[in-house]
Design a protein around this motif. Structure first.
Motif, PDB file in Angstrom:
ATOM      1  N   ASP A  76      -1.243  -9.739  11.968  1.00  0.00           N
ATOM      2  CA  ASP A  76      -1.737 -10.507  12.566  1.00  0.00           C
ATOM      3  C   ASP A  76      -1.887 -11.308  11.251  1.00  0.00           C
ATOM      4  OD1 ASP A  76      -3.990  -9.689  11.881  1.00  0.00           O
ATOM      5  OD2 ASP A  76      -4.927 -10.413  13.947  1.00  0.00           O
ATOM      6  N   SER A  77      -1.686 -10.913  10.615  1.00  0.00           N
ATOM      7  CA  SER A  77      -1.689 -11.577   8.940  1.00  0.00           C
ATOM      8  C   SER A  77      -0.686 -11.308   7.767  1.00  0.00           C
ATOM      9  CB  SER A  77      -3.067 -11.996   8.715  1.00  0.00           C
ATOM     10  OG  SER A  77      -3.213 -10.599   7.884  1.00  0.00           O
ATOM     11  N   VAL A  78      -0.316 -12.451   6.834  1.00  0.00           N
ATOM     12  CA  VAL A  78       0.675 -12.097   5.808  1.00  0.00           C
ATOM     13  C   VAL A  78       0.835 -10.377   5.145  1.00  0.00           C
ATOM     14  CG1 VAL A  78       1.698 -13.019   3.366  1.00  0.00           C
ATOM     15  CG2 VAL A  78       0.621 -14.311   5.195  1.00  0.00           C
ATOM     16  N   PHE A  79      -1.365 -10.519   4.278  1.00  0.00           N
ATOM     17  CA  PHE A  79      -1.434  -9.562   3.719  1.00  0.00           C
ATOM     18  C   PHE A  79      -2.355  -8.552   4.755  1.00  0.00           C
ATOM     19  CE2 PHE A  79      -4.260  -7.156   0.604  1.00  0.00           C
ATOM     20  CZ  PHE A  79      -2.907  -6.127   0.632  1.00  0.00           C
ATOM     21  N   VAL A  80      -2.354  -7.550   4.923  1.00  0.00           N
ATOM     22  CA  VAL A  80      -2.655  -6.765   5.763  1.00  0.00           C
ATOM     23  C   VAL A  80      -3.401  -5.461   4.898  1.00  0.00           C
ATOM     24  CG1 VAL A  80      -3.947  -4.658   7.351  1.00  0.00           C
ATOM     25  CG2 VAL A  80      -2.362  -7.065   8.287  1.00  0.00           C
ATOM     26  N   PRO A  81      -4.474  -4.679   4.307  1.00  0.00           N
ATOM     27  CA  PRO A  81      -4.706  -3.807   3.489  1.00  0.00           C
ATOM     28  C   PRO A  81      -4.645  -2.430   4.104  1.00  0.00           C
ATOM     29  CG  PRO A  81      -6.587  -4.656   3.423  1.00  0.00           C
ATOM     30  CD  PRO A  81      -5.818  -5.550   4.393  1.00  0.00           C
ATOM     31  N   ASP A  82      -4.752  -2.194   5.659  1.00  0.00           N
ATOM     32  CA  ASP A  82      -4.116  -0.474   6.136  1.00  0.00           C
ATOM     33  C   ASP A  82      -2.659  -0.583   6.281  1.00  0.00           C
ATOM     34  OD1 ASP A  82      -6.652  -0.487   6.733  1.00  0.00           O
ATOM     35  OD2 ASP A  82      -6.645  -0.939   8.542  1.00  0.00           O
ATOM     36  N   THR A  83      -1.609  -1.893   6.586  1.00  0.00           N
ATOM     37  CA  THR A  83       0.063  -1.768   6.334  1.00  0.00           C
ATOM     38  C   THR A  83      -0.181  -1.582   5.102  1.00  0.00           C
ATOM     39  OG1 THR A  83      -0.517  -3.851   7.296  1.00  0.00           O
ATOM     40  CG2 THR A  83       1.568  -3.291   6.536  1.00  0.00           C
ATOM     41  N   TYR A  84      -0.612  -1.751   3.779  1.00  0.00           N
ATOM     42  CA  TYR A  84       0.290  -1.108   2.598  1.00  0.00           C
ATOM     43  C   TYR A  84      -0.799   0.095   2.318  1.00  0.00           C
ATOM     44  CZ  TYR A  84      -0.422  -1.972  -3.033  1.00  0.00           C
ATOM     45  OH  TYR A  84      -0.103  -1.118  -4.013  1.00  0.00           O
ATOM     46  N   VAL A 103       1.786   4.627   0.386  1.00  0.00           N
ATOM     47  CA  VAL A 103       0.739   6.555   0.807  1.00  0.00           C
ATOM     48  C   VAL A 103       2.038   7.469   1.300  1.00  0.00           C
ATOM     49  CG1 VAL A 103      -0.792   8.602   1.577  1.00  0.00           C
ATOM     50  CG2 VAL A 103      -1.915   6.109   0.633  1.00  0.00           C
ATOM     51  N   PRO A 104       3.110   7.362   2.233  1.00  0.00           N
ATOM     52  CA  PRO A 104       4.197   8.141   2.195  1.00  0.00           C
ATOM     53  C   PRO A 104       5.525   7.975   1.950  1.00  0.00           C
ATOM     54  CG  PRO A 104       3.801   6.575   3.841  1.00  0.00           C
ATOM     55  CD  PRO A 104       2.410   6.825   3.595  1.00  0.00           C
ATOM     56  N   ALA A 105       5.394   6.775   1.347  1.00  0.00           N
ATOM     57  CA  ALA A 105       6.576   6.674   0.338  1.00  0.00           C
ATOM     58  C   ALA A 105       6.436   7.072  -1.130  1.00  0.00           C
ATOM     59  CB  ALA A 105       6.460   4.898   0.265  1.00  0.00           C
ATOM     60  N   LEU A 106       5.236   7.476  -1.668  1.00  0.00           N
ATOM     61  CA  LEU A 106       4.861   7.842  -2.834  1.00  0.00           C
ATOM     62  C   LEU A 106       4.782   8.971  -3.017  1.00  0.00           C
ATOM     63  CD1 LEU A 106       2.152   5.537  -4.333  1.00  0.00           C
ATOM     64  CD2 LEU A 106       4.000   5.056  -5.314  1.00  0.00           C
ATOM     65  N   SER A 107       4.174  10.085  -1.469  1.00  0.00           N
ATOM     66  CA  SER A 107       4.245  11.073  -0.556  1.00  0.00           C
ATOM     67  C   SER A 107       5.966  11.821  -0.990  1.00  0.00           C
ATOM     68  CB  SER A 107       3.511  11.871  -0.320  1.00  0.00           C
ATOM     69  OG  SER A 107       2.519  11.260   0.071  1.00  0.00           O
ATOM     70  N   VAL A 108       6.757  10.722  -0.797  1.00  0.00           N
ATOM     71  CA  VAL A 108       8.251  11.529  -0.516  1.00  0.00           C
ATOM     72  C   VAL A 108       8.204  11.641  -2.563  1.00  0.00           C
ATOM     73  CG1 VAL A 108      10.517  11.165   0.011  1.00  0.00           C
ATOM     74  CG2 VAL A 108       8.254  11.129   1.681  1.00  0.00           C
TER      75      VAL A 108
END
Length: 861
Positions: free
Chosen positions: A541-549, A554-559
């Protein structure tokens, strides 16, 4: 942002040129002063200034009109009530008992008693009474007259009361302060509430209440005249009937013909009511029929399912402007402002249902001049800046739909705007082509190359960068490409995205939104879990959510850490990926519920790989961050067993070299689990890397600030000793009853006895010699004597390991002190089951040593 001088000259020349031959009826918009690209809907955008200006005019005119109508209504109500009251005073008297009538009746009775009553006398008296009364109305007629007139007076006074309340409602207009958009939102909210509660409908209905009062008055007047002269009654009835026939006729005519001057206060409300009963507005698919010339899969909708109240107000404000304003400049500014709305705007459906898609398409077509004199009737761009804004508005409105531009118009845009020198215009054309060609590898690669080119030259506006990233994200979620083409685009895009992520950030919402979009793109390109990302976007419900980031990065960098060669990541970028991953993963570890279980599992594998490859620790990774990383790796159940030996070696290196107690404690906890659940290869690795010496050095530390580290080292060493002695139980002839007693101490040793491999006897002897030559036992006895450790820890971990060592080396003289100290510790800490378990183990040790009660209870020191 100021334009170069040549661009300013070009814009001025375009503004002074008049193109008369256009395909559409609209004139070019070069004369309109434009906002900066991408800022058409920000807090201080011109559209909100326009809205506030236009709404002030409309509200002022509406309030003045309502006040004038109410004032006239109050004047008429006062006059009518005064006249009506005069009639009521006279008619109401006829309902009361009349003393004259009573006197006449008594006199009549008296005359009848004085004279001989006969028929002629009675007829004479009756004729006299009738001639004196005349044609007066009956009692029933009097009641009807008074009832109708009192009802008319009630309606009139009620209209006056509601009119005074309405004046107060209209005057209660608060003064708003703040940004233009904030003031526009507040005004639109008040306007919508006035419409929702039908305030203007109620005000417009007040004259009807007065009209009803007048009708009741006329009805009472006709009833009053009904028993009188017939000519007067008919004349009055005809006049009233004609007046109300004209009244109803004017209402009907104004309802059928909206442009008719005979407007009635209620006709507008009736017309709106009838329009609301019409079929609902065209759906998105119906709107697309006017603009779609070929089939294309529907684009993914990237807006949240949770509508933001501010976005709803903005959408209604834009719709209000389009419906209220008729001048060209206002319409141009309003339509172009749609292109400045962010990707996360949640009220595009309101704009689509208001019919903005065809209007934007018409304006976009009007930006071209069709040269009929040329052989191929080539179209020339009239205003590239306006066309670019309408392109952005088109892309925003058609997001989540399958609407596409006509092929001819798209080709004209691509050909004309691609030759513009303005990088922002070129970027928007590239975005439009990519969204229109989701099945084209060339269009997608061109979008990535455009982003890389503009970013490397630092010649890109923040709004342009966001448009490129948002478009690429929408395309990546809607691709209809072959797997090989997707891999090619991915390997081209990831280095560019990492460069954007590596760029220094500013503490503003734009930089945070860019990083959020980049992390989402990396997540899609590396994991291809489109549904998970869409579910995450739909619920935020907002433009930038720390949890979303964190949940996407984290999974992208893991791969990428697991397979750097697959994504064409260079060594310098790999170092940044490692550091960024460590920072984000360690930050997420502070909140246990921030990362889902699957993401934590992937992060654990990647961190373990980094740790084993020697990337951790590094000078750029702080020890506090390393502590959080080790906590993420704990427990190591999900780590493959073949990685347990190298992980044991790395942990021993960390324990021996760390300078902060939290790092050592976290490493010892992880090492303890490896020793507890690992195989013989873990023990061999521990022995080969001088694990006993490392733990003894940490156990010898006795400062107050590292007391927990000391206890953790002793506990881990006891776990190692127990595992070592269980593995070597046959070689040292440890009694079976001793191993069975370990089960009573909550230690599972059956799996150990079934193991076929065991450490070499010389190695085990060396480890025990090192143990007895060190200060391990004095340190252990000092801790027991000082009561510095809880009883369950001693009974379940420490003492079982010591019993096994005693079985192997009963000749050591230190055992007498150990037995004495632990017996005294057990008796001083009598806590039920744990105390009894410890006493049983002490008795086992006494039996091994064959002491037979010769030991006195001692205290250390």
């Amino acid at each position: 942002m100021s334009l170069p001088s040549n661009a300013q000259t070009r814009r001025l020349s375009r503004a002074s040129t008049f193109f008369s031959d256009t395909q559409s009826a609209f004139e070019p918009e070069s004369f309109v002063r434009l906002d900066e690209p991408g800022l058409e809907a920000t807090e201080d955008a011109r559209v909100w200034h326009l809205y506030n200006e236009e709404s002030s005019k409309v509200d002022k005119a509406m309030m003045e009109g309502c006040n004038r109508n109410i004032d006239a209504l109050l004047v008429f109500t006062g006059l009518f009530s005064a006249v009506l009251t005069t009639f009521i005073i006279q008619s109401y008297q006829q309902m009361l008992p009349n003393s004259t009538d009573t006197t006449n009746l008594l006199l009549t009775q008296f005359l009848l008693t004085l004279t001989t009553p006969n028929a002629s006398t009675i007829a004479t008296i009756s004729q006299i009474l009738k001639s004196s009364n005349g044609s007066e109305p009956s009692a029933i007629e009097i009641r009807w007259v008074n009832g109708l007139w009192f009802a008319a007076l009630s309606c009139s006074l009620s209209a006056a009361l509601i009119s005074m309340l309405a004046k107060q409602w209209l005057q209660m207009v608060p003064s708003y302060s703040g940004s233009p958009r904030y003031r526009a939102r507040q005004r639109q909210q008040r306007h919508m509430q006035l419409r929702k509660w039908h305030v203007f409908t109620l005000i417009n209905s007040l004259p009807i209440l007065l009209h009803a009062a007048l009708l009741l008055f006329f009805a009472g007047l006709i009833v009053l005249l009904w028993s009188g002269d017939l000519a007067i009654t008919l004349a009055t009835f005809i006049i009233v009937a004609l007046a109300y026939a004209f009244y109803l006729g004017s209402m009907w005519v104004s309802l059928i013909y909206p442009e008719c001057p005979y407007q009635h206060p209620i006709s507008g409300q009736l017309r709106a009511f009838l329009e609301n009963r019409q079929p609902p507005p065209a759906s998105i698919s119906d709107l697309e029929k006017n603009v779609q010339e070929r089939h294309l899969p529907s684009r993914v909708n990237l807006t949240s399912n949770v509508q933001d109240p501010g976005d709803v107000l903005d959408a209604h404000s834009i719709v209000w402007l389009l419906r209220q304003c008729s001048n060209e400049e206002s319409i141009v500014i309003t339509l172009q402002a749609i292109g400045g709305l962010p990707r996360t705007f949640t009220a595009f459906d309101i704009l689509r249902n208001a019919g903005t898609i065809p209007r934007v398409l018409d304006r976009l077509s009007a930006c071209f001049h069709h040269d009929s004199s040329s052989f191929d009737k080539e179209c020339q761009i009239v205003d590239a800046q306006a066309a670019e804004k309408y392109c952005r508005a088109w892309m925003r409105l058609t997001s989540g739909t399958s609407a596409t531009l006509p092929n001819g118009l798209l080709g004209q845009l691509t050909k004309s705007l691609s030759m513009e020198r303005d990088p922002h215009v070129n970027a928007i054309v590239t975005c439009l082509a990519a969204l229109d060609s989701l099945d084209s590898w060339t269009a997608q690669v061109e979008l990535v190359n455009k982003l890389a080119t503009l970013t490397s030259k630092n010649a890109i506006l923040p709004s342009t960068e966001r448009w490129l990233l948002d478009t690429f994200l929408e395309c990546s979620l809607s691709w209809e490409l072959h797997a090989l083409s997707i891999n090619d685009v991915t390997t081209t895009a990831i280095p560019v995205l990492l460069e954007l992520l590596q760029r220094p950030t500013k503490p503003d919402s734009i930089s945070q939104a860019v990083r959020d979009t980049v992390s989402s793109l990396l997540y899609v390109l590396t994991t291809r879990n489109n549904n998970d990302l869409l579910a995450l976007i739909k619920t935020q419900d907002s433009v930038f959510v720390p949890d979303t980031y964190h949940k996407t990065l984290v999974p992208a960098l893991s791969v990428m850490i697991e397979h750097p060669e697959r994504f064409n990541i260079q060594s310098s970028q790999l170092e940044f990926v490692v550091l960024e991953f460590v920072k984000v993963a360690s930050t997420s570890a502070r909140t246990s519920g921030r990362l889902p279980q699957g993401v934590r599992r992937g992060a654990r594998h990647a961190l373990c790989k980094l740790y084993l490859d020697g990337h951790l620790p590094t000078p750029r990774v702080s020890e506090s961050m390393l502590t959080e990383i080790l906590q993420i790796l704990h427990p190591p159940d999900s780590i493959p067993s073949e990685q347990h030996p190298p992980l044991t070696k790395a942990l021993l290196l960390t324990i021996s070299s760390c300078s902060e107690a939290p790092v050592g404690i976290s490493a010892l906890q992880l090492l303890e689990h490896l020793l507890e659940g690992g195989g013989t290869d873990v023990l061999q690795t521990f022995i080969e890397n001088r694990g006993v010496a490392v733990l003894l050095r940490r156990a010898h530390t006795g400062e107050t600030d590292s007391r927990v580290l000391q206890f953790a080292a002793i506990r881990t060493l006891c776990v190692f000793l127990r595992r070592l002695m269980v593995k070597s139980s046959k070689r040292y002839n440890i009694a079976p009853w001793t191993l069975d007693s370990m089960n009573d101490a909550n230690l599972d040793t059956r799996s150990e006895k079934s193991s076929s491999s065991s450490p070499d006897s010389a190695v085990v002897t060396e480890q025990l010699d090192q143990l007895f030559k060190s200060d391990f036992f004095p340190t252990l006895l000092s801790i027991i004597g000082g009561r510095r450790w809880p009883l369950p820890e001693v009974a379940e971990v420490w003492m079982p390991a010591l019993v096994l060592v005693c079985e192997a080396r009963p000749e050591e003289p230190i055992w007498r002190s150990v037995v004495s100290m632990f017996r005294g510790f057990a008796e001083r800490n009598a806590h039920g089951m744990d105390e009894q378990t410890l006493l049983d183990l002490v008795e086992r040790m006494e039996g091994v040593l064959d002491l037979g009660g010769e030991i006195d209870i001692l205290t250390y020191g």
